[in-house]
Enzyme design. Structure first.
Site, short mmCIF file in Angstrom:
data_model
loop_
_atom_site.label_atom_id
_atom_site.label_comp_id
_atom_site.label_asym_id
_atom_site.label_seq_id
_atom_site.Cartn_x
_atom_site.Cartn_y
_atom_site.Cartn_z
N ASP A 161 0.83 -1.21 0.00
CA ASP A 161 0.00 0.00 0.00
C ASP A 161 0.86 1.26 0.00
O ASP A 161 1.82 1.36 0.79
CB ASP A 161 -0.89 0.04 1.23
CG ASP A 161 -1.90 -1.11 1.26
OD1 ASP A 161 -2.21 -1.64 0.18
OD2 ASP A 161 -2.36 -1.46 2.37
N ASP A 190 -0.49 -3.45 -4.44
CA ASP A 190 -1.79 -3.59 -3.80
C ASP A 190 -2.52 -2.25 -3.91
O ASP A 190 -2.61 -1.68 -4.98
CB ASP A 190 -1.65 -4.07 -2.36
CG ASP A 190 -2.95 -4.63 -1.80
OD1 ASP A 190 -3.92 -4.75 -2.55
OD2 ASP A 190 -3.00 -4.94 -0.60
N ASP A 194 -5.47 2.61 1.62
CA ASP A 194 -6.28 1.59 2.29
C ASP A 194 -6.52 1.92 3.76
O ASP A 194 -5.63 2.42 4.45
CB ASP A 194 -5.57 0.23 2.21
CG ASP A 194 -5.80 -0.45 0.87
OD1 ASP A 194 -6.32 0.19 -0.06
OD2 ASP A 194 -5.46 -1.65 0.76
N ARG A 243 -11.88 -0.20 -7.19
CA ARG A 243 -11.73 0.32 -5.82
C ARG A 243 -11.43 1.81 -5.80
O ARG A 243 -10.37 2.25 -5.36
CB ARG A 243 -10.66 -0.45 -5.05
CG ARG A 243 -10.92 -1.93 -4.94
CD ARG A 243 -9.91 -2.62 -4.03
NE ARG A 243 -10.19 -4.07 -3.93
CZ ARG A 243 -9.52 -4.90 -3.16
NH1 ARG A 243 -8.53 -4.44 -2.40
NH2 ARG A 243 -9.84 -6.17 -3.12
#
Length: 367
Positions: A161, A190, A194, A243
């Protein structure tokens, strides 16, 4: 009243010693830790001020950032860390101390509070090195670039992340950042932004997220619903597969963002999440809003959005696109004040203002 000469000399020597130990330049407290003030949900729950009122330290390595955290009187002593240069694995070591809990190969903001990380001068680039916020509160990250953070391959950092938050995180404002990768999970990357395991009261503003398989998530699973109260505004999402964000439970306010080339899906509201989606501009994208890859429904309230060359899939068992004519299926009450730019102005405003190195410009309401 002035301090006695001996005390002033002692303070000067202590400051010099800290500078020598950290490789950083130290200055005394300033009135404001960052440019501008927090917006959105980061203004709630007592607000987000970062290191305002504390000491200011200049750092050019990741180790110096950690040493500045460890050199504080306590884990909650306010501090602004001005960062310039490239921060990478080669210059980011673990540092120990009573006021910090750091690790090598990642910028670790763990079990601390009242910190600002601010890019200055010619810019701050975190190269293949993520920023991890864990069990912390009142954090500001502003005017930095984080790129190519991997969870597999070499080198790895922060679970892949760019900026990751987890476990009892409160009040974080991330502003005027550029978060980017060079591919998706198969290339070792990734998420760019997040949040999980009880992260709340966060704002992402005037930032660029691009060239990644995953923009970011709120909640790590359909049963992990402790996160929420997140604001996303005036951000550019470009060339992202999915996302933007993925929401599992909680409330999100998503307004005045510019979405370009969302390749598979966009705002994915799942597992009872409620998203207020206002005056965004979606361009050259697919399935930009809905519930995807699950039968655990989420909800949205929509108004004022522009859909420019957006395609929509047909509903199926685990895919429920909101389009081609998105309608609200919930209502969301927003507790803070904010001003909406017209969706037609968003591409111009966001292109001029979002990202690191833009002079921290914000919308003036015109386009």
């Amino acid at each position: 009243m002035k301090k006695p000469v001996a005390l002033r000399l002692y303070a000067a020597l202590a400051t010099a010693a800290l500078a020598a130990a950290t490789g950083a330049v130290v200055s005394m407290p300033s009135a404001s830790a960052a440019s501008g003030s927090a917006t959105g949900y980061a203004t709630q729950n007592g607000g987000t001020t970062g290191g305002a009122g504390g000491q200011t330290v200049r750092a050019t390595t990741g180790t110096a950032i950690h040493q500045a955290l460890c050199g504080r009187a306590s884990s909650s002593t306010p501090i602004t860390i001005e960062v310039e240069g490239t921060i990478n694995h080669g210059n980011t070591a673990k540092v120990s101390g009573d006021s910090c809990n750091t690790a090598a190969g990642v910028i670790e903001l763990k079990q601390i509070s009242n910190v600002t990380i601010l890019g200055v001068g010619s810019g701050a680039v975190f190269d293949q090195l993520g920023i991890h916020i864990r069990e912390s509160s009142n954090i500001i990250i502003q005017n930095v670039t984080v790129r190519n953070v991997k969870k597999s391959g070499s080198p790895t950092s922060n679970g892949g992340d760019a900026i990751g938050m987890e476990r009892n995180v409160r009040n974080v404002w991330v502003d005027h950042t550029t978060l980017e990768a060079s591919g998706g999970e198969s290339e070792g990357f990734d998420g760019l932004f997040d949040m999980k395991d009880n992260t709340q009261y966060v704002t992402l503003s005037y930032s660029i997220l691009r060239n990644s398989g995953r923009g970011g998530l709120v909640g790590s699973s359909e049963s992990e619903l402790s996160n929420g109260f997140i604001t996303y505004h005036h951000n550019l999402y470009e060339n992202i597969d999915s996302r933007t964000p993925l929401l599992r439970g909680g409330i999100a306010h998503i307004y005045n963002n510019y979405y370009v080339k969302l390749n598979e899906s966009g705002i994915n509201s799942r597992a009872g999440a409620r998203a207020k989606v206002d005056n965004n501009y979606f361009k050259d994208s697919k399935d930009v809003l809905g519930t995807f890859y699950t039968d655990a429904a989420g909800y949205w309230q929509v108004s004022g959005n522009t859909f420019d060359n957006v395609t929509w899939s047909s509903p199926s068992g685990e895919n429920n696109p909101a389009g081609p004519d998105p309608q609200s299926n919930t209502t969301v009450s927003i507790p803070y004040s904010y001003s909406l730019d017209g969706a037609g102005c968003v591409p111009d405003i966001v292109s001029r203002t979002a990202g690191a190195g833009k002079g921290l410009q914000v919308s003036n309401g015109n386009c």
